[in-house]
Design an enzyme around this catalytic site. Sequence first.
Site, short mmCIF file in Angstrom:
data_model
loop_
_atom_site.label_atom_id
_atom_site.label_comp_id
_atom_site.label_asym_id
_atom_site.label_seq_id
_atom_site.Cartn_x
_atom_site.Cartn_y
_atom_site.Cartn_z
N THR A 50 2.83 3.48 -9.30
CA THR A 50 3.69 4.13 -10.38
C THR A 50 5.02 4.14 -10.18
OG1 THR A 50 1.97 6.00 -9.72
CG2 THR A 50 3.74 6.66 -11.12
N TYR A 138 -4.76 2.04 0.84
CA TYR A 138 -4.91 2.32 -0.63
C TYR A 138 -5.82 1.53 -1.40
CZ TYR A 138 -2.99 2.92 -5.38
OH TYR A 138 -2.81 3.45 -6.46
N LYS A 167 -5.75 6.60 0.65
CA LYS A 167 -5.67 7.16 -0.64
C LYS A 167 -6.89 6.45 -1.38
CE LYS A 167 -2.76 6.87 -4.86
NZ LYS A 167 -1.67 6.16 -5.52
N THR A 208 -2.76 12.57 -4.09
CA THR A 208 -1.34 11.56 -4.44
C THR A 208 -1.39 11.40 -5.73
OG1 THR A 208 -1.70 10.36 -2.28
CG2 THR A 208 -0.14 9.56 -4.22
#
Length: 303
Positions: A50, A138, A167, A208
């Site tokens: 992001t 992740y 995540k 998250t």
Amino acid sequence: MSDLSRFDGVFTALITPFTASGEIDWNAFDALIDRQLAAGITGLVPVGTTGEAATLSSAEAEAVIAHTVERAKGKAYILAGTGSNSTEKTVAATRRATDLGVDGVLLVTPYYNKPSQQGLINHFSAVADATTADVVLYSVPGRAGVEIAPATAGTLAQRHLNVVAIKEAGGDPARVTDLRTAAPGLAVHCGDDGLALAFYALGACGLTSVFSNYDPEICVALYNAWNAGDRTRALDIHEALRDIADAMFIENSPAPVKYIMSSRGLNGTAVRMPLAEVSEPARNMLDQHMVEFKTRREGLAFA
């Protein structure tokens, strides 16, 4: 089993605000961090997906991480994105972030080269051996093209004491059960705002979030309602934010969240190429979602 309560709650996958000329907007970044802290966000994630990490220079990435540590260390958990599709570069970035004082590093699966599960084990092991910080895996197959198998996550957690969380952003809540079964020592974070409640119900300890850049209060409120056992309020909040949260991916993130934040004067809409600002049809849809969200939010009786 070690205490992983530091992952309980909402982490914000921070955007990187840019000025119209393309430089990092440090004033907007400071204001963003301060809003997150005031809302009770548990963790901050600079230079993740992001944060447009792929288009930041190494110097810019280090500056963003250092700035986040300086402003928020001790007030929130600092989880820096240091992953890439090169093990050598990931190790180097992880060592630099560790030296800068982060609490943990977020390691995306290597993208484009799409390694096998053994390749993932080799890659993540090399990085885990290079740092004393927490390592958070992740898995985001929609962007990286490969997911972390639950057995792979379990192997890594068994081999490395600092591999402590994952995540999960594959869009499938059933993965929580698979991960908790294969890797019971890992904290599981949801990587999709619209699925947060489902993930919590299945045993994820946190989220998250992309949407919390815009509205950290509602994301924290959802977690707190679930954690307090107030299922009715948790469901009401989920239903209020689901559509707008899903709309954050109407075009490639973070362009949509930057657009809605700009509507509140929080930052500009600029993104780094090859991303583009949201198109006019997308803006129109986001505007409509925002009207609906504001109405629903007002009905939740926030202070």
